[in-house]
Design an enzyme around this catalytic site. Structure first.
Site, PDB file in Angstrom:
ATOM      1  CB  THR A   1      -0.899   0.039   1.253  1.00 22.17           C
ATOM      2  OG1 THR A   1      -0.105  -0.301   2.393  1.00 22.17           O
ATOM      3  CG2 THR A   1      -2.053  -0.928   1.152  1.00 22.17           C
ATOM      4  CG  ASP A   2       5.198   1.203   0.841  1.00 16.12           C
ATOM      5  OD1 ASP A   2       4.869   0.542  -0.158  1.00 16.12           O
ATOM      6  OD2 ASP A   2       6.335   1.124   1.371  1.00 16.12           O
TER       7      ASP A   2
ATOM      8  CB  ALA B   1      13.919 -12.799   6.065  1.00 11.86           C
ATOM      9  N   GLY B   2      12.254 -10.319   4.196  1.00 12.94           N
ATOM     10  CA  GLY B   2      11.099  -9.424   4.273  1.00 12.94           C
ATOM     11  C   GLY B   2      11.062  -8.612   5.550  1.00 12.94           C
ATOM     12  CG  LEU B   3      12.060  -9.734   9.031  1.00 11.71           C
ATOM     13  CD1 LEU B   3      12.750 -10.460  10.169  1.00 11.71           C
ATOM     14  CD2 LEU B   3      10.630  -9.376   9.436  1.00 11.71           C
TER      15      LEU B   3
ATOM     16  CD  GLU C   1      16.207  -0.357  -1.054  1.00 15.68           C
ATOM     17  OE1 GLU C   1      16.048  -1.132  -2.012  1.00 15.68           O
ATOM     18  OE2 GLU C   1      16.494  -0.737   0.094  1.00 15.68           O
TER      19      GLU C   1
ATOM     20  CB  SER D   1      18.100  -3.248   1.970  1.00 17.22           C
ATOM     21  OG  SER D   1      16.725  -3.306   1.807  1.00 17.22           O
TER      22      SER D   1
ATOM     23  CG  ASP E   1      10.553  -1.504   4.082  1.00 15.31           C
ATOM     24  OD1 ASP E   1       9.388  -1.584   4.502  1.00 15.31           O
ATOM     25  OD2 ASP E   1      10.998  -2.218   3.163  1.00 15.31           O
TER      26      ASP E   1
HETATM   27  C1  GLA Z   1       9.029  -3.925   0.607  1.00 12.25           C
HETATM   28  C2  GLA Z   1       9.202  -2.456   0.242  1.00 12.25           C
HETATM   29  C3  GLA Z   1       8.198  -1.572   0.986  1.00 12.25           C
HETATM   30  C4  GLA Z   1       6.785  -2.095   0.860  1.00 12.25           C
HETATM   31  C5  GLA Z   1       6.742  -3.608   1.160  1.00 12.25           C
HETATM   32  C6  GLA Z   1       5.390  -4.201   0.905  1.00 12.25           C
HETATM   33  O1  GLA Z   1       9.393  -4.136   1.939  1.00 12.25           O
HETATM   34  O2  GLA Z   1      10.505  -2.016   0.527  1.00 12.25           O
HETATM   35  O3  GLA Z   1       8.288  -0.240   0.522  1.00 12.25           O
HETATM   36  O4  GLA Z   1       6.246  -1.828  -0.399  1.00 12.25           O
HETATM   37  O5  GLA Z   1       7.699  -4.332   0.411  1.00 12.25           O
HETATM   38  O6  GLA Z   1       4.459  -3.657   1.769  1.00 12.25           O
END
Ligand code: GLA
Length: 390
Positions: free
Chosen positions: A46-47, A134-136, A171, A139, A183
């Protein structure tokens, strides 16, 4: 996990970075700083649609020991990236095809120099404990830690929001991922014990207390992620295509009614992508309210629907992540919530778990996930911590 434990953990990392710094550079570091990783409770993809997100900074992150240099050289030793050293001049920053990690430093400093051309070089030691890919947001925590180090070394007038924008620019323009702002912003501006309701349209935010009796229970599915950047960038493009169909700059400004009434004019895949974004924004707002009221049943439903929407409409989950969510949900029920977190295509799921149920949930994950998916899960019990610029 207590607040004292988190503080101890951070200070151990800082001591460690200082020692390594002395070994590498044969002088003491001038400073040590830390930027946290994040977990997103709800509001994924959504961001970059100017929408709402509800992340928290966590007690894993990147620690940097640094000293200023009089020339324009930057020497970086990355303890956790194969103990590699990278050296470059601020006058000539080029993309590195081999040491991919160094591009986060290079991209961040290039973007920083657009606003602060006065900076000079630095000696840096980087160490971190965020699982990568890992999606945390390992970076983003890296970028924000670099920005914090340079802000302190050169007394820059840089606040957390501007730091986040610079990290995002690194990025987008240098690394090649068209990510949103979530993030970097939570890594810079998170508040201890709180999640953050962030409105990505105007970057206004509100700290939302996480009730003391809850644990942020994170499990890495350990699915190897492939081609994440191109799939992510494609999702973003699809969202932008639907926004331009409606003549607006972002999906934030399209309602569910508008979308539904235009269904026969929109490509079915694009329709699903947009439906995810629009409904996810509504779920973030619902979850914020429920968090304030400690209303776990509502949180449970919102997180479940969020996962289903990311699975069916946005198509960014994997069968292993879906399996983990089901395994946790089978024990957690309406006592808490569970969903995938972050960009997807592998990586972690997050559960908001009453602390008294943590062991029970850990047991069911340990007993079932490996058997069913042939992968070993990694569990992280987290607390919401303070951002680097807060
Ligand atoms: C990654 C991106 C964020 C966001 C998420 C999904 O972490 O860096 O900006 O878009 O995916 O919510």
């Amino acid at each position: 996990m207590t607040k004292q434990f988190v503080e101890q953990q951070n200070s151990d990392q800082k001591v460690f970075a200082k020692i390594i710094f002395e070994q590498q550079f044969e002088h003491s570091a001038e400073l040590v700083c830390h930027a946290p990783a994040r977990v997103n409770l709800i509001g994924d993809h959504t961001d970059y649609n100017d929408g709402f997100v509800l992340p928290a900074a966590i007690n894993y992150g990147t620690t940097i020991a640094a000293s200023a240099r009089e020339d324009n050289l930057v020497k970086v030793y990355a303890h956790d990236c194969a103990e590699e050293t990278n050296e470059f001049s601020l006058n000539e920053i080029t993309f590195d095809e081999e040491m991919m990690w160094s591009n986060y430093v290079k991209g961040t400093l290039q973007a920083l120099m657009n606003k602060h051309p006065e900076i000079k070089g630095a000696n840096l030691v980087v160490t971190g404990n965020v699982p990568q890919g890992a999606g945390l947001s390992s970076s983003a925590s890296f970028e924000i830690a670099i920005l914090k180090a340079f802000t302190q070394l050169y007394q820059l007038d840089l606040n957390g929001i501007n730091a986040a924008l610079i990290g995002q620019q690194a990025e987008n323009d240098f690394v090649g991922c068209n990510c949103g702002i979530m993030d970097q912003l939570i890594s810079a501006m998170g508040q201890q014990g709180h999640a953050m309701l962030l409105d990505c349209k105007d970057l206004s935010f509100e700290d939302a207390p996480i009730p003391d009796n809850l644990t942020l229970f994170i499990v890495n599915s350990n699915v190897k992620r492939g081609l994440v950047e191109s799939a992510y960038n494609l999702r973003r493009q699809q969202c932008e295509d639907v926004a331009s169909h409606f003549g607006v700059s972002a999906l934030r400004d399209v309602t569910l009614e508008q979308l539904n009434s235009a269904q026969d004019k929109i490509d079915p895949v694009l329709f699903k992508r947009a439906r995810h974004v629009i409904t996810e924004n509504l779920r973030v707002v619902t979850t914020l309210k429920a968090l304030k009221n400690n209303d776990m049943a509502t949180i449970s439903v919102a997180m479940k629907e969020s996962h289903a929407s990311l699975r069916d409409d946005f198509e960014v989950t994997t069968k292993e992540m879906d399996g983990l969510v089901d395994i946790i949900d089978s024990v957690l029920g309406t006592n808490g919530g569970v969903r995938m977190t972050g960009g997807g295509f592998g990586g972690c799921v997050v559960a908001l778990v009453p602390t008294v149920m943590v062991e029970q949930i850990k047991d069911v994950v340990d007993n079932r996930y490996e058997k069913e998916f042939n992968l070993t899960p990694s569990v992280y019990l987290c607390r919401a911590t303070q951002g680097a610029f807060r």
